[in-house]
Design an enzyme around this catalytic site. Structure first.
Site, short mmCIF file in Angstrom:
data_model
loop_
_atom_site.label_atom_id
_atom_site.label_comp_id
_atom_site.label_asym_id
_atom_site.label_seq_id
_atom_site.Cartn_x
_atom_site.Cartn_y
_atom_site.Cartn_z
N TYR A 107 15.61 31.05 5.81
CA TYR A 107 14.51 31.64 6.44
C TYR A 107 14.69 31.98 7.92
O TYR A 107 14.92 31.15 8.84
CB TYR A 107 13.15 31.02 6.15
CG TYR A 107 12.94 30.97 4.64
CD1 TYR A 107 12.56 31.98 4.12
CD2 TYR A 107 12.66 29.90 4.07
CE1 TYR A 107 12.16 31.97 2.68
CE2 TYR A 107 12.23 29.52 2.70
CZ TYR A 107 12.02 30.83 2.12
OH TYR A 107 11.30 30.64 0.91
N LYS A 125 0.90 -1.18 -0.02
CA LYS A 125 -0.19 0.04 -0.10
C LYS A 125 0.80 1.27 -0.06
O LYS A 125 2.17 1.26 0.30
CB LYS A 125 -0.92 -0.06 1.06
CG LYS A 125 -0.38 -0.13 2.57
CD LYS A 125 -1.36 -0.18 3.55
CE LYS A 125 -0.34 -0.42 5.05
NZ LYS A 125 -1.33 -0.13 6.31
C1 LIG Z 1 -3.67 -4.40 7.78
C2 LIG Z 1 -2.36 -4.34 7.70
N1 LIG Z 1 -1.67 -5.53 7.66
C3 LIG Z 1 -0.12 -5.41 7.69
C4 LIG Z 1 0.30 -4.24 7.68
C5 LIG Z 1 2.02 -4.18 7.82
O1 LIG Z 1 2.54 -3.87 8.91
P1 LIG Z 1 4.17 -3.64 8.85
O2 LIG Z 1 4.41 -2.53 7.94
O3 LIG Z 1 4.16 -2.96 10.35
O4 LIG Z 1 4.84 -4.71 8.59
C6 LIG Z 1 -0.33 -3.26 7.79
C7 LIG Z 1 0.31 -1.88 7.89
O5 LIG Z 1 -0.01 -0.78 8.52
C8 LIG Z 1 -1.98 -3.20 7.72
O6 LIG Z 1 -2.43 -1.88 7.87
#
Ligand SMILES: Cc1ncc(COP(=O)(O)O)c(C=O)c1O
Length: 375
Positions: free
Chosen positions: A263, A38
């Site tokens: 700045y 993601k």
């Molecule tokens: C539903 C879900 N699964 C897995 C993960 C992966 O987590 P991490 O990046 O801490 O491994 C996330 C990340 O926030 C998540 O939202």
């Protein structure tokens, strides 16, 4: 081509990504990888990361948004994609059109999906339970009802059941409670639905802390990119940073003692100094809170960021290098994250100074910073 017009960039080492994937996979026993990609693969480029993970045999890919899933499909990614967000009717249509696997948190989403399903074949969905994070998911008491709903559905197939840990690095009360609650959820569901199903909850912290049982799928995110989540012990496997962020010296100013920089003039030279200008700023993802706090590497030497970080530039004090009489020169490489000679700056180092986490530093690197891929 556009990427090369700018000489400030994020270098993404797909070889390191591959090694991290394989090292993490090596920790799994009868459990398959679901790389979380993601947020543009935590800033690393979702399509490029997805292609590597697909080649290495990821069982699913995990994204937050429907749009993120669509991007991957349009790029030709074939691996099943879990989409964790909630969705409306338009979202349901897109999910089905692009063969994405939704992770449902409310029953109403079943109706939305059914209304856009054109085939009678059972469409795979996962469901999520809120076991203590208080973010998304059915309440644990709803487990039997959720399982019963799916028993009635010819159009939908309950393929997976998951939850998400709030503090998996820790086997303290919070994780113990979440485990207990999820065990109950799994047992309630199995009482009603004996079909084979995929159970999952492991994130990086859970996986690297050795949380057991691993269940069927693991969903590591940050560790795949070579940054560590909060852990109580050292990581059991070697993880290499995948992203380096680099720029170069654009200008050099020789200033007198007392000169002020950037700045507000918050930095004042305590002696005659050499100040270098680096063409990268907070609009590229360099947190402004690093003003007068962070350091970068030039010629293997740590140089402090001086003055306020601007939108497109920041300034560093290179007096020490100039005193040593071997530079610095316009065009010299500046490492913001990454290795130079025997020194390394991790995303985690920036995060500590900025009072945040490496997740925010990595995902915060903006699209205007070109990604250059190496192997
Ligand atoms: C539903 C879900 N699964 C897995 C993960 C992966 O987590 P991490 O990046 O801490 O491994 C996330 C990340 O926030 C998540 O939202």
């Amino acid at each position: 081509m556009l990427g090369r017009l700018r000489n400030s960039y994020a270098e993404i080492d797909l070889g390191a990504l591959e090694r991290n994937f394989l090292n993490l996979k090596g920790l799994l026993k009868n459990c398959s990888m679901v790389p979380m990609i993601k947020a543009d693969a935590y800033g690393h480029g979702d399509v490029q990361v997805a292609r590597v993970c697909e080649r290495l045999g990821a069982r699913f890919l995990g994204v937050a948004l429907v749009e993120e899933g669509i991007r991957l499909r349009l790029a030709g990614v074939q691996t099943p994609i879990l989409v964790f967000c909630q969705f409306d009717s338009m979202g349901a249509e897109a999910i089905v059109k692009y063969r994405l696997t939704p992770v449902l948190s409310v029953l109403d989403q079943i109706k939305k999906l059914k209304s856009v399903l054109h085939e009678t074949a059972s469409y795979p969905v996962h469901v999520k339970f809120n076991t203590g994070m208080q973010r998304l998911g059915f309440e644990p008491e709803e487990a039997s009802r959720v399982a019963t709903e799916f028993q009635k559905e010819a159009y939908l197939k309950l393929e997976g059941v998951c939850t998400h840990f709030a503090a998996a690095e820790d086997d303290g009360d919070m994780t113990k409670d979440q485990l207990k609650i999820f065990n109950q959820v799994m047992s309630d569901i199995r009482k009603i639905n004996q079909n084979s199903m995929l159970f999952h909850y492991l994130n990086s912290a859970g996986l690297l802390s050795g949380l057991q049982p691993q269940l069927d799928l693991a969903r590591p995110g940050i560790s795949l990119y070579g940054a560590l989540p909060k852990l109580k012990k050292d990581s059991p496997v070697l993880l290499q940073p995948v992203m380096s962020v680099k720029s170069f010296i654009g200008f050099i100013h020789r200033v007198r003692k007392g000169a002020r920089v950037s700045y507000g003039g918050t930095f004042q030279a305590s002696k005659d100094s050499v100040i270098a200008v680096v063409p990268m700023g907070y609009a590229d993802g360099l947190p402004r809170v690093l003003s007068n706090k962070g350091t970068v590497l030039v010629r293997g030497t740590s140089c402090p960021i001086v003055g306020i970080v601007c939108m497109d530039y920041f300034m560093i004090d290179v007096t020490e290098l100039a005193d040593q009489n071997h530079g610095p020169l316009v065009g010299d490489e500046v490492v913001i994250i990454g290795q130079q000679n025997d020194k390394i700056i991790l995303a985690d180092h920036l995060a500590k100074i900025a009072n945040t986490v490496s997740y925010e530093i990595l995902t915060g690197m903006q699209a205007r910073l070109p990604r250059i891929y190496i192997h």
